[in-house]
Design an enzyme around this catalytic site. Structure first.
Site, PDB file in Angstrom:
ATOM      1  N   LYS A   1      -0.992   0.642 -16.265  1.00 36.99           N
ATOM      2  CA  LYS A   1      -1.409   1.537 -15.182  1.00 36.99           C
ATOM      3  C   LYS A   1      -0.597   1.235 -13.924  1.00 36.99           C
ATOM      4  O   LYS A   1      -0.431   0.079 -13.542  1.00 36.99           O
ATOM      5  CB  LYS A   1      -2.894   1.357 -14.879  1.00 36.99           C
ATOM      6  CG  LYS A   1      -3.427   2.279 -13.791  1.00 36.99           C
ATOM      7  CD  LYS A   1      -4.925   2.068 -13.593  1.00 36.99           C
ATOM      8  CE  LYS A   1      -5.507   3.088 -12.615  1.00 36.99           C
ATOM      9  NZ  LYS A   1      -5.019   2.887 -11.238  1.00 36.99           N
TER      10      LYS A   1
ATOM     11  N   HIS B   1      -1.915   4.015  -7.298  1.00 36.59           N
ATOM     12  CA  HIS B   1      -3.055   3.212  -6.842  1.00 36.59           C
ATOM     13  C   HIS B   1      -3.845   3.965  -5.765  1.00 36.59           C
ATOM     14  O   HIS B   1      -4.391   3.369  -4.837  1.00 36.59           O
ATOM     15  CB  HIS B   1      -2.560   1.863  -6.300  1.00 36.59           C
ATOM     16  CG  HIS B   1      -3.461   0.714  -6.626  1.00 36.59           C
ATOM     17  ND1 HIS B   1      -3.203  -0.179  -7.642  1.00 36.59           N
ATOM     18  CD2 HIS B   1      -4.623   0.295  -6.075  1.00 36.59           C
ATOM     19  CE1 HIS B   1      -4.151  -1.100  -7.690  1.00 36.59           C
ATOM     20  NE2 HIS B   1      -5.028  -0.829  -6.741  1.00 36.59           N
TER      21      HIS B   1
ATOM     22  N   THR C   1      -3.069  -3.273 -14.906  1.00 39.69           N
ATOM     23  CA  THR C   1      -2.535  -2.666 -13.697  1.00 39.69           C
ATOM     24  C   THR C   1      -1.317  -3.455 -13.238  1.00 39.69           C
ATOM     25  O   THR C   1      -1.391  -4.665 -13.043  1.00 39.69           O
ATOM     26  CB  THR C   1      -3.596  -2.640 -12.581  1.00 39.69           C
ATOM     27  OG1 THR C   1      -4.682  -1.799 -12.993  1.00 39.69           O
ATOM     28  CG2 THR C   1      -3.023  -2.084 -11.289  1.00 39.69           C
TER      29      THR C   1
ATOM     30  N   ILE D   1      -7.086  13.700  -7.638  1.00 37.45           N
ATOM     31  CA  ILE D   1      -7.954  14.629  -8.372  1.00 37.45           C
ATOM     32  C   ILE D   1      -9.264  14.774  -7.610  1.00 37.45           C
ATOM     33  O   ILE D   1     -10.022  13.811  -7.450  1.00 37.45           O
ATOM     34  CB  ILE D   1      -8.229  14.118  -9.801  1.00 37.45           C
ATOM     35  CG1 ILE D   1      -6.924  13.925 -10.581  1.00 37.45           C
ATOM     36  CG2 ILE D   1      -9.177  15.079 -10.521  1.00 37.45           C
ATOM     37  CD1 ILE D   1      -6.186  15.190 -10.908  1.00 37.45           C
ATOM     38  N   ARG D   2      -9.521  15.963  -7.137  1.00 36.31           N
ATOM     39  CA  ARG D   2     -10.750  16.235  -6.379  1.00 36.31           C
ATOM     40  C   ARG D   2     -11.571  17.384  -6.964  1.00 36.31           C
ATOM     41  O   ARG D   2     -12.771  17.472  -6.699  1.00 36.31           O
ATOM     42  CB  ARG D   2     -10.410  16.578  -4.918  1.00 36.31           C
ATOM     43  CG  ARG D   2      -9.720  15.464  -4.149  1.00 36.31           C
ATOM     44  CD  ARG D   2     -10.639  14.279  -3.909  1.00 36.31           C
ATOM     45  NE  ARG D   2      -9.981  13.276  -3.083  1.00 36.31           N
ATOM     46  CZ  ARG D   2      -9.235  12.272  -3.563  1.00 36.31           C
ATOM     47  NH1 ARG D   2      -9.055  12.164  -4.881  1.00 36.31           N
ATOM     48  NH2 ARG D   2      -8.672  11.402  -2.751  1.00 36.31           N
TER      49      ARG D   2
ATOM     50  N   SER E   1     -13.334  -2.030 -13.767  1.00 34.86           N
ATOM     51  CA  SER E   1     -12.439  -2.903 -13.024  1.00 34.86           C
ATOM     52  C   SER E   1     -12.757  -4.375 -13.286  1.00 34.86           C
ATOM     53  O   SER E   1     -13.929  -4.772 -13.368  1.00 34.86           O
ATOM     54  CB  SER E   1     -12.559  -2.630 -11.525  1.00 34.86           C
ATOM     55  OG  SER E   1     -11.882  -3.609 -10.767  1.00 34.86           O
TER      56      SER E   1
ATOM     57  N   ARG F   1      -3.122  -1.967   4.478  1.00 34.52           N
ATOM     58  CA  ARG F   1      -4.103  -0.902   4.679  1.00 34.52           C
ATOM     59  C   ARG F   1      -4.588  -0.935   6.127  1.00 34.52           C
ATOM     60  O   ARG F   1      -5.524  -1.661   6.483  1.00 34.52           O
ATOM     61  CB  ARG F   1      -5.261  -1.067   3.693  1.00 34.52           C
ATOM     62  CG  ARG F   1      -4.805  -1.030   2.235  1.00 34.52           C
ATOM     63  CD  ARG F   1      -5.920  -1.384   1.279  1.00 34.52           C
ATOM     64  NE  ARG F   1      -5.393  -1.584  -0.073  1.00 34.52           N
ATOM     65  CZ  ARG F   1      -6.060  -2.205  -1.040  1.00 34.52           C
ATOM     66  NH1 ARG F   1      -7.289  -2.687  -0.815  1.00 34.52           N
ATOM     67  NH2 ARG F   1      -5.504  -2.351  -2.226  1.00 34.52           N
TER      68      ARG F   1
ATOM     69  N   PRO G   1     -10.809   2.596 -12.672  1.00 34.48           N
ATOM     70  CA  PRO G   1     -11.326   1.277 -12.299  1.00 34.48           C
ATOM     71  C   PRO G   1     -11.366   1.120 -10.789  1.00 34.48           C
ATOM     72  O   PRO G   1     -10.363   1.343 -10.097  1.00 34.48           O
ATOM     73  CB  PRO G   1     -10.312   0.317 -12.937  1.00 34.48           C
ATOM     74  CG  PRO G   1      -9.055   1.117 -13.078  1.00 34.48           C
ATOM     75  CD  PRO G   1      -9.489   2.529 -13.327  1.00 34.48           C
TER      76      PRO G   1
ATOM     77  N   ARG H   1      -2.991   3.337  -2.094  1.00 32.13           N
ATOM     78  CA  ARG H   1      -3.514   2.125  -1.446  1.00 32.13           C
ATOM     79  C   ARG H   1      -2.535   0.952  -1.483  1.00 32.13           C
ATOM     80  O   ARG H   1      -2.864  -0.130  -1.013  1.00 32.13           O
ATOM     81  CB  ARG H   1      -4.823   1.701  -2.139  1.00 32.13           C
ATOM     82  CG  ARG H   1      -5.975   2.648  -1.872  1.00 32.13           C
ATOM     83  CD  ARG H   1      -7.137   2.432  -2.837  1.00 32.13           C
ATOM     84  NE  ARG H   1      -7.623   1.069  -2.881  1.00 32.13           N
ATOM     85  CZ  ARG H   1      -8.474   0.531  -2.011  1.00 32.13           C
ATOM     86  NH1 ARG H   1      -8.908   1.255  -0.990  1.00 32.13           N
ATOM     87  NH2 ARG H   1      -8.888  -0.719  -2.147  1.00 32.13           N
TER      88      ARG H   1
ATOM     89  N   TYR I   1      -5.928  -7.326 -13.988  1.00 29.41           N
ATOM     90  CA  TYR I   1      -4.642  -7.713 -13.419  1.00 29.41           C
ATOM     91  C   TYR I   1      -4.160  -8.957 -14.156  1.00 29.41           C
ATOM     92  O   TYR I   1      -4.941  -9.675 -14.786  1.00 29.41           O
ATOM     93  CB  TYR I   1      -4.785  -8.032 -11.928  1.00 29.41           C
ATOM     94  CG  TYR I   1      -5.143  -6.847 -11.074  1.00 29.41           C
ATOM     95  CD1 TYR I   1      -4.164  -6.013 -10.553  1.00 29.41           C
ATOM     96  CD2 TYR I   1      -6.478  -6.562 -10.763  1.00 29.41           C
ATOM     97  CE1 TYR I   1      -4.493  -4.922  -9.753  1.00 29.41           C
ATOM     98  CE2 TYR I   1      -6.819  -5.481  -9.968  1.00 29.41           C
ATOM     99  CZ  TYR I   1      -5.820  -4.666  -9.468  1.00 29.41           C
ATOM    100  OH  TYR I   1      -6.151  -3.593  -8.690  1.00 29.41           O
TER     101      TYR I   1
ATOM    102  N   ASP J   1      -3.726   9.417 -12.492  1.00 28.66           N
ATOM    103  CA  ASP J   1      -4.746   9.465 -11.452  1.00 28.66           C
ATOM    104  C   ASP J   1      -4.065   9.593 -10.096  1.00 28.66           C
ATOM    105  O   ASP J   1      -2.866   9.398  -9.957  1.00 28.66           O
ATOM    106  CB  ASP J   1      -5.700   8.266 -11.515  1.00 28.66           C
ATOM    107  CG  ASP J   1      -5.094   6.951 -11.033  1.00 28.66           C
ATOM    108  OD1 ASP J   1      -4.012   6.955 -10.423  1.00 28.66           O
ATOM    109  OD2 ASP J   1      -5.720   5.909 -11.273  1.00 28.66           O
ATOM    110  N   GLY J   2      -4.856   9.983  -9.105  1.00 22.61           N
ATOM    111  CA  GLY J   2      -4.326  10.146  -7.760  1.00 22.61           C
ATOM    112  C   GLY J   2      -4.479  11.551  -7.248  1.00 22.61           C
ATOM    113  O   GLY J   2      -3.718  12.443  -7.623  1.00 22.61           O
TER     114      GLY J   2
ATOM    115  N   TYR K   1     -12.464   0.962   3.338  1.00 22.89           N
ATOM    116  CA  TYR K   1     -12.081   0.263   2.110  1.00 22.89           C
ATOM    117  C   TYR K   1     -12.025   1.211   0.920  1.00 22.89           C
ATOM    118  O   TYR K   1     -11.058   1.193   0.143  1.00 22.89           O
ATOM    119  CB  TYR K   1     -13.047  -0.876   1.813  1.00 22.89           C
ATOM    120  CG  TYR K   1     -12.720  -1.588   0.527  1.00 22.89           C
ATOM    121  CD1 TYR K   1     -11.670  -2.495   0.460  1.00 22.89           C
ATOM    122  CD2 TYR K   1     -13.446  -1.335  -0.639  1.00 22.89           C
ATOM    123  CE1 TYR K   1     -11.341  -3.133  -0.730  1.00 22.89           C
ATOM    124  CE2 TYR K   1     -13.122  -1.971  -1.833  1.00 22.89           C
ATOM    125  CZ  TYR K   1     -12.080  -2.859  -1.873  1.00 22.89           C
ATOM    126  OH  TYR K   1     -11.755  -3.479  -3.058  1.00 22.89           O
TER     127      TYR K   1
END
Length: 372
Positions: free
Chosen positions: A235, A259, A161, A293-294, A112, A170, A83, A262, A135, A290-291, A30
């Site tokens: 977003k 997202h 969002t 970033i590590r 969130s 998923r 979030p 996801r 949302y 975002d997306g 998840y």
């Protein structure tokens, strides 16, 4: 040094590895996996890694810092916690613990609407939690009611969002059979009306006919931006034309995001979409991303391609799963330290020194021009 602190992983990769090992497979599916074959999840990481950073020698660095003002609020570092729903599943401290960690590290936080703890409780735990994500609810009135509650709780901005009108498919989550533990729910949505679907008529589609009539359109978004008690960022935008429409609708900012891979598997990576959105918006509003970033170097890459700030998702999950609020605080500190080291080695004293000239981007396969 406490035993808990001594046991913390030494780096961000260690947090990711340990979180994967600690979490039950369904929980990991998840929080850490994506939609479909996870092509977009992989693209988020791969496209960031392919951007080369130019080292620069002997640059003046005295007085350097990572501060940025965003929508009138100062951040010590251009990062916000993204979030994420149901964080008490990962650790009992949940969103409140994350807010405390963000506050300790001078990082922003966007809560969130599907948080497992009341928004007021989270705000009390950490004043860095300034933004509230939501949302579109079952109509304008309940959406505005949620926005007004956020304003009363002391939030400074709203994040609507818009990229998930329906859930993505998923595979990993479905295969694992993930369900929320007893007692965890989206408490901030208690009392709000749920969408009411009319019976299907002959020939109608469950998705396109029953669901579509409860979803917002650009007219609804413009109404919300004009009437909400707080500035509204949108977003989940990737295409430049959607970013342009967001500005026309009155958005105070846009967040380039898929997202976290996801929702729509096969969508472009966030970093490949970022330059086209920045060019289209042309400074009218802040553009965040975002997306994928590590590492701190990833933050630098996004800033170089025009992001005002980035949102951090899965690394925060890693820290929370491994060591609660302390783990989140450590993860955020590691990201900041890595950003500062990257800036120094790239000859950038402040965030204003970071520009496209600092990187050597490849031709990213998912990039989208500002036309069409």
């Amino acid at each position: 040094m406490t035993d808990q602190a001594r046991a913390l992983p030494g780096g961000l990769a260690g947090y990711a590895t340990r979180a994967e090992a600690l979490l039950p497979p369904a929980t990991a599916a998840y929080f850490l996996r994506g939609a479909g074959r996870e092509e977009t999840c992989r693209a988020n990481l791969r496209d960031l890694e392919q951007i080369r950073i130019w080292p620069r020698a002997l640059a003046p660095l005295a007085g350097g810092h990572t501060q940025r003002t965003l929508l009138g609020r100062r951040l010590d570092v251009p990062m916000l916690i993204a979030p994420m729903a149901y964080l008490p599943v990962l650790d009992a401290e949940g969103e409140a613990g994350v807010a405390a960690a963000a506050t300790a590290q001078g990082v922003g936080m966007c809560l969130s609407a599907q948080a497992g703890q009341p928004m007021e409780t989270v705000r009390e735990a950490g004043t860095a939690c300034q933004w509230m994500q939501l949302y579109w609810q079952a109509g304008r009135a309940p959406t505005m009611a949620l926005a007004e509650r956020a304003a009363r709780a002391g939030f400074a901005a709203l994040v609507l969002t818009v990229d998930a009108p329906v859930n993505g498919i998923r595979d990993a989550e479905i295969a694992s059979g993930f369900t929320l533990p007893a007692g965890i729910r989206a408490v901030n949505l208690d009392g709000l009306p749920r969408p009411q679907f009319a019976p299907l008529k002959d020939g109608e589609s469950v998705l396109f006919d029953r669901v579509a009539h409860v979803l917002p359109d650009w007219e609804d978004v413009a109404w919300f931006c004009a009437n909400a008690p707080l500035p509204v960022l949108l977003k989940g935008l990737l295409h430049p034309a959607d970013a342009a429409q967001a500005v026309v609708a009155g958005a105070a900012g846009v967040i380039v995001s898929n997202h976290g891979g996801r929702v729509l598997d096969g969508a472009p990576s966030a970093i490949s979409a970022l330059p086209g959105v920045v060019a289209q918006v042309c400074g009218a509003v802040p553009v965040l991303m975002d997306g994928g970033i590590r590492r701190g170097a990833d933050v630098f890459r996004a800033l170089a391609l025009g992001a005002s700030a980035v949102l951090i998702g899965r690394p925060v999950c890693h820290g929370l799963a491994v060591a609660g609020a302390l783990g989140v605080s450590h993860v955020l500190r590691l990201l900041r330290d890595e950003l500062e080291v990257t800036m120094a080695l790239a000859g950038c004293r402040t965030l204003e020194d970071i520009s496209p000239a600092c990187v050597q981007p490849p031709t990213l396969s998912g990039s989208c021009s500002s036309e069409g």
